[in-house]
Design a protein around this motif. Structure first.
Motif, PDB file in Angstrom:
ATOM      1  N   GLN A 227     -78.776  41.510  42.578  1.00  0.00           N
ATOM      2  CA  GLN A 227     -78.193  42.748  42.053  1.00  0.00           C
ATOM      3  C   GLN A 227     -76.918  42.460  41.264  1.00  0.00           C
ATOM      4  O   GLN A 227     -76.712  42.992  40.173  1.00  0.00           O
ATOM      5  CB  GLN A 227     -77.887  43.701  43.203  1.00  0.00           C
ATOM      6  CG  GLN A 227     -77.360  45.063  42.754  1.00  0.00           C
ATOM      7  CD  GLN A 227     -77.064  45.955  43.940  1.00  0.00           C
ATOM      8  OE1 GLN A 227     -76.236  45.616  44.790  1.00  0.00           O
ATOM      9  NE2 GLN A 227     -77.744  47.083  44.018  1.00  0.00           N
ATOM     10  N   GLU A 228     -76.071  41.594  41.809  1.00  0.00           N
ATOM     11  CA  GLU A 228     -74.823  41.250  41.120  1.00  0.00           C
ATOM     12  C   GLU A 228     -75.112  40.540  39.796  1.00  0.00           C
ATOM     13  O   GLU A 228     -74.451  40.801  38.785  1.00  0.00           O
ATOM     14  CB  GLU A 228     -73.953  40.370  42.023  1.00  0.00           C
ATOM     15  CG  GLU A 228     -73.392  41.107  43.227  1.00  0.00           C
ATOM     16  CD  GLU A 228     -72.670  40.188  44.200  1.00  0.00           C
ATOM     17  OE1 GLU A 228     -71.948  40.701  45.059  1.00  0.00           O
ATOM     18  OE2 GLU A 228     -72.839  38.949  44.089  1.00  0.00           O
ATOM     19  N   ALA A 229     -76.101  39.643  39.809  1.00  0.00           N
ATOM     20  CA  ALA A 229     -76.453  38.928  38.583  1.00  0.00           C
ATOM     21  C   ALA A 229     -77.003  39.896  37.537  1.00  0.00           C
ATOM     22  O   ALA A 229     -76.667  39.810  36.346  1.00  0.00           O
ATOM     23  CB  ALA A 229     -77.483  37.844  38.897  1.00  0.00           C
ATOM     24  N   GLN A 230     -77.843  40.821  37.965  1.00  0.00           N
ATOM     25  CA  GLN A 230     -78.412  41.811  37.048  1.00  0.00           C
ATOM     26  C   GLN A 230     -77.318  42.672  36.431  1.00  0.00           C
ATOM     27  O   GLN A 230     -77.293  42.906  35.218  1.00  0.00           O
ATOM     28  CB  GLN A 230     -79.407  42.693  37.801  1.00  0.00           C
ATOM     29  CG  GLN A 230     -79.948  43.851  36.986  1.00  0.00           C
ATOM     30  CD  GLN A 230     -80.812  44.765  37.823  1.00  0.00           C
ATOM     31  OE1 GLN A 230     -82.022  44.730  37.748  1.00  0.00           O
ATOM     32  NE2 GLN A 230     -80.192  45.591  38.639  1.00  0.00           N
ATOM     33  N   GLN A 231     -76.399  43.170  37.273  1.00  0.00           N
ATOM     34  CA  GLN A 231     -75.333  44.044  36.782  1.00  0.00           C
ATOM     35  C   GLN A 231     -74.370  43.296  35.873  1.00  0.00           C
ATOM     36  O   GLN A 231     -73.736  43.897  35.005  1.00  0.00           O
ATOM     37  CB  GLN A 231     -74.582  44.667  37.957  1.00  0.00           C
ATOM     38  CG  GLN A 231     -75.426  45.680  38.722  1.00  0.00           C
ATOM     39  CD  GLN A 231     -74.705  46.233  39.932  1.00  0.00           C
ATOM     40  OE1 GLN A 231     -73.893  45.559  40.563  1.00  0.00           O
ATOM     41  NE2 GLN A 231     -75.003  47.462  40.285  1.00  0.00           N
ATOM     42  N   ALA A 232     -74.264  41.974  36.061  1.00  0.00           N
ATOM     43  CA  ALA A 232     -73.393  41.171  35.205  1.00  0.00           C
ATOM     44  C   ALA A 232     -74.071  40.803  33.888  1.00  0.00           C
ATOM     45  O   ALA A 232     -73.473  40.133  33.037  1.00  0.00           O
ATOM     46  CB  ALA A 232     -72.963  39.902  35.940  1.00  0.00           C
ATOM     47  N   GLY A 233     -75.328  41.210  33.705  1.00  0.00           N
ATOM     48  CA  GLY A 233     -76.043  40.913  32.475  1.00  0.00           C
ATOM     49  C   GLY A 233     -76.639  39.519  32.425  1.00  0.00           C
ATOM     50  O   GLY A 233     -76.980  39.023  31.354  1.00  0.00           O
ATOM     51  N   GLU A 234     -76.789  38.882  33.585  1.00  0.00           N
ATOM     52  CA  GLU A 234     -77.349  37.530  33.638  1.00  0.00           C
ATOM     53  C   GLU A 234     -78.849  37.579  33.345  1.00  0.00           C
ATOM     54  O   GLU A 234     -79.597  38.326  33.994  1.00  0.00           O
ATOM     55  CB  GLU A 234     -77.117  36.926  35.020  1.00  0.00           C
ATOM     56  CG  GLU A 234     -77.498  35.472  35.144  1.00  0.00           C
ATOM     57  CD  GLU A 234     -76.503  34.543  34.473  1.00  0.00           C
ATOM     58  OE1 GLU A 234     -76.919  33.444  34.061  1.00  0.00           O
ATOM     59  OE2 GLU A 234     -75.316  34.920  34.384  1.00  0.00           O
ATOM     60  N   PRO A 235     -79.350  36.808  32.394  1.00  0.00           N
ATOM     61  CA  PRO A 235     -80.795  36.800  32.131  1.00  0.00           C
ATOM     62  C   PRO A 235     -81.565  36.293  33.344  1.00  0.00           C
ATOM     63  O   PRO A 235     -81.118  35.390  34.059  1.00  0.00           O
ATOM     64  CB  PRO A 235     -80.939  35.840  30.949  1.00  0.00           C
ATOM     65  CG  PRO A 235     -79.578  35.804  30.307  1.00  0.00           C
ATOM     66  CD  PRO A 235     -78.601  35.976  31.436  1.00  0.00           C
ATOM     67  N   ALA A 236     -82.735  36.886  33.567  1.00  0.00           N
ATOM     68  CA  ALA A 236     -83.536  36.491  34.723  1.00  0.00           C
ATOM     69  C   ALA A 236     -83.999  35.049  34.621  1.00  0.00           C
ATOM     70  O   ALA A 236     -84.216  34.387  35.645  1.00  0.00           O
ATOM     71  CB  ALA A 236     -84.737  37.430  34.863  1.00  0.00           C
ATOM     72  N   ASP A 237     -84.165  34.531  33.377  1.00  0.00           N
ATOM     73  CA  ASP A 237     -84.643  33.151  33.208  1.00  0.00           C
ATOM     74  C   ASP A 237     -83.502  32.153  33.049  1.00  0.00           C
ATOM     75  O   ASP A 237     -83.724  31.014  32.636  1.00  0.00           O
ATOM     76  CB  ASP A 237     -85.577  33.062  31.998  1.00  0.00           C
ATOM     77  CG  ASP A 237     -84.887  33.472  30.702  1.00  0.00           C
ATOM     78  OD1 ASP A 237     -83.732  33.938  30.754  1.00  0.00           O
ATOM     79  OD2 ASP A 237     -85.515  33.322  29.633  1.00  0.00           O
TER      80      ASP A 237
END
Length: 354
Positions: A227-237
């Motif tokens: 969730q934190e990675a997603q909200q920070a705009g981190e690409p899934a790949d």
């Protein structure tokens, strides 16, 4: 404008938009005094008095009181201090208005009897300590004799029930309904019976053990990282996405005892999307459910805001994409034993449906 010219009260009224009576009132109160009073008793004002009247008029439109305005003009309080104090009063008024609106809407919707109106008014004015006592009494009663681990019971209770400092009308309405239910003997009995039926199944002891709570918490910690990675705009790949995917695969492999592989991660990617669908459906169903415990969970989620946050920010799609990316032929898949454990990171997400 000629700085030395004096204006009659009628001219001042036309320039400021104030009525003649209002200008006289401010003069009589000593708020804005005329520059000169003629022998015939006519009041004359200079440009400074006109500017002061416009300033006072603006403060009055902002609901500032005469005493506060007088203190400001006399230099006993700064404009910032006056604004801060007045803002605090307005915030309190807004809180009371929201509470009254929630009570009135509940009354209109439920065709409430007169004696219940008094109770509703008291409910929205409860302190945090009073809410805690009501919540504790409810859980102490419904969990008495329940054969689950203390850790699992704590997971179900999910900590304190906190009404935000500035709750929405929806949250206040949910709290009124929940507080009424928590004090209802039939509702307590229904929830207690539902929990006993749920946890009387043969595999309930294993699913509610302290060890299983640890499994829930480790899985929750991985979801928090996603969730934190997603909200920070981190690409899934990205490398971080692949790392989190590996942690999830290792965690699920521990539960299912299935070795890590590209095929397993592709299956997990599909499973995560299936979980997302079920999760969203459960939120929708909970809002209208007649099941007592489900209704309880839905109201709690509305009050603490987790229903909306969960629906908007749960990273199921992101995690699924990360699992697919980590299962690509160009990306080596480490065996479960070689994947490092998820380090403690952030809070464990709240579990409404253990």
């Amino acid at each position: 404008m000629n700085d030395i010219r004096l204006y009659t009260i009628g001219e001042v009224a036309r320039r400021t938009g104030l009525s003649v009576s209002a200008i006289r009132f401010y003069s009589d109160q000593g708020i804005v005094t005329p520059a000169e009073v003629t022998a015939a008793g006519h009041r004359l004002y200079d440009v400074h008095a006109i500017a002061r009247l416009e300033f006072v008029s603006t403060l009055r439109e902002l609901d500032a009181g005469l005493d506060d305005i007088r203190r400001l003009l006399e230099g006993r309080v700064t404009l910032s201090e006056l604004a801060t104090a007045h803002l605090s009063r307005l915030d309190e008024q807004a809180r009371r208005i929201r509470s009254r609106r929630a009570v009135l809407r509940t009354i209109a919707r439920q065709h409430t009897e007169a004696d219940q109106v008094i109770l509703m008014h008291k409910l929205v004015g409860m302190s945090d300590e009073e809410r805690d006592r009501l919540f504790d009494d409810f859980w102490n009663e419904i969990s008495e004799g329940l054969e689950v681990s203390p850790e699992f019971l704590g997971l179900m209770r999910n900590g304190r029930l906190v009404l935000p400092d500035e709750p929405s009308t929806e949250q206040l309405e949910a709290w009124i309904e929940l507080a009424n239910l928590l004090q209802d003997a039939d509702f307590r009995r229904q929830v207690s019976e539902a929990l006993r039926e749920t946890f009387s199944a043969p595999d309930a002891a294993m699913m509610t053990s302290a060890e299983m709570v640890g499994v829930f918490e480790r899985g929750g910690a991985i979801l928090v990282r996603a969730q934190e990675a997603q909200q920070a705009g981190e690409p899934a790949d990205s490398p971080l996405g692949r790392e989190i995917a590996g942690l999830h695969a290792a965690h699920m492999g521990e539960i299912t005892e299935i070795p890590d592989s590209r095929e397993y991660r592709e299956k997990l990617a599909a499973d995560v999307l299936g979980i997302e669908r079920m999760y969203l459906e459960s939120i929708e169903e909970a809002a209208t459910s007649t099941d007592p415990y489900t209704r309880y969970q839905s109201l709690v989620a509305t009050i603490d805001g987790t229903a909306k946050e969960s629906a908007e920010f749960m990273p199921f799609a992101w995690l699924s994409a990360a699992l697919k990316a980590s299962a690509s032929p160009s990306d080596p898949v480490s065996p479960v034993g070689a994947t490092r454990e998820c380090p403690p990171h952030g809070d464990v997400p709240e579990a409404r449906n253990p």
